[in-house]
Design an enzyme around this catalytic site. Structure first.
Site, PDB file in Angstrom:
ATOM      1  CG  ASP A  58      14.347 -17.788 -17.768  1.00 16.70           C
ATOM      2  OD1 ASP A  58      14.203 -17.446 -16.588  1.00 16.70           O
ATOM      3  OD2 ASP A  58      14.506 -16.979 -18.704  1.00 16.70           O
ATOM      4  CG  ASN A  66       6.155  -8.846 -15.637  1.00 25.21           C
ATOM      5  OD1 ASN A  66       5.019  -9.301 -15.542  1.00 25.21           O
ATOM      6  ND2 ASN A  66       7.173  -9.354 -14.973  1.00 25.21           N
ATOM      7  CG  HIS A  71       4.666  -6.246 -12.717  1.00 25.37           C
ATOM      8  ND1 HIS A  71       5.809  -6.993 -12.777  1.00 25.37           N
ATOM      9  CD2 HIS A  71       5.033  -4.975 -12.995  1.00 25.37           C
ATOM     10  CE1 HIS A  71       6.841  -6.217 -13.069  1.00 25.37           C
ATOM     11  NE2 HIS A  71       6.387  -4.980 -13.205  1.00 25.37           N
ATOM     12  CG  ASP A  75       1.572 -11.951 -10.803  1.00 27.50           C
ATOM     13  OD1 ASP A  75       2.797 -12.017 -11.026  1.00 27.50           O
ATOM     14  OD2 ASP A  75       1.065 -11.281  -9.887  1.00 27.50           O
ATOM     15  CD  GLU A 101      12.018 -14.406 -15.564  1.00 20.48           C
ATOM     16  OE1 GLU A 101      12.989 -14.066 -16.242  1.00 20.48           O
ATOM     17  OE2 GLU A 101      11.697 -13.816 -14.516  1.00 20.48           O
TER      18      GLU A 101
END
Length: 181
Positions: A58, A66, A71, A75, A101
């Site tokens: 994680d 983010n 965002h 990515d 994630e």
């Protein structure tokens, strides 16, 4: 002429089928195996009575990435993490985007020490990486990792729950850490 047109149509259909197959088996952002395919592959491992380790990753404080960088840049971080994991595992190992994630790697035919060393290599590579955005910003991230062996007597859900608990133990202990159990 008819044979040429027929062949052209068949090749077009084959290309379309291959595209549909890729879209149904791969995560569209990272190109990793998707969760559905991961679970099917794990069912095969279990049916063959193969021992394997689950590494659950994680990204630490990813919401902050983010929120701070947007965002689209988040990515980029996810793609970079996927590439780090792929680089650090063997070609025969399985790596998948598990959700958001979260990533999962499955290592078979390794010892507990080898699984832990692999997880530590991935953690260190993630920490050392700098992701550069399209507008020149630099993003640093870390990952917490839970590592556990699938016991042949366990249901797969139990193994995932154990890996998840170890992952959250790593987060409770300060993040950017590997916890094995």
């Amino acid at each position: 002429m008819f044979a040429s047109v027929s062949l052209w149509l068949q090749l077009g259909q084959l290309a379309m089928l291959m595209k549909l197959y890729r879209e149904s088996t791969l995560d569209p952002l990272t190109g990793l195996t998707n969760r559905r395919v991961l679970m099917k592959r794990l069912d095969k491992e279990i049916a063959q009575a193969n021992a394997f380790f689950i590494l659950m990753f994680d990204l630490d404080k990813f919401k902050r990435v983010n929120d701070t960088y947007g965002h689209l840049n988040g990515d980029l971080v996810l793609v970079a993490m996927a590439n780090i994991i792929k680089k650090e595992i063997r070609a025969k190992d399985i790596v998948a985007r598990f959700g958001g994630e979260e990533f999962v790697a499955v290592l078979s035919g390794v010892s507990a020490d080898e699984a832990a060393l692999t997880a530590e290599r991935i953690r260190a590579s993630c920490e050392a990486a700098t992701i550069t955005t399209n507008n020149g910003l630099s993003i640093k991230v870390t990952t917490s990792i839970g590592v556990t062996m699938h016991q042949l007597s366990d249901v797969l859900e139990i193994t995932f729950n154990r890996a998840d608990e170890l992952l959250y133990q790593a987060k409770r202990e300060g993040r950017n850490k590997v916890v094995c159990g």
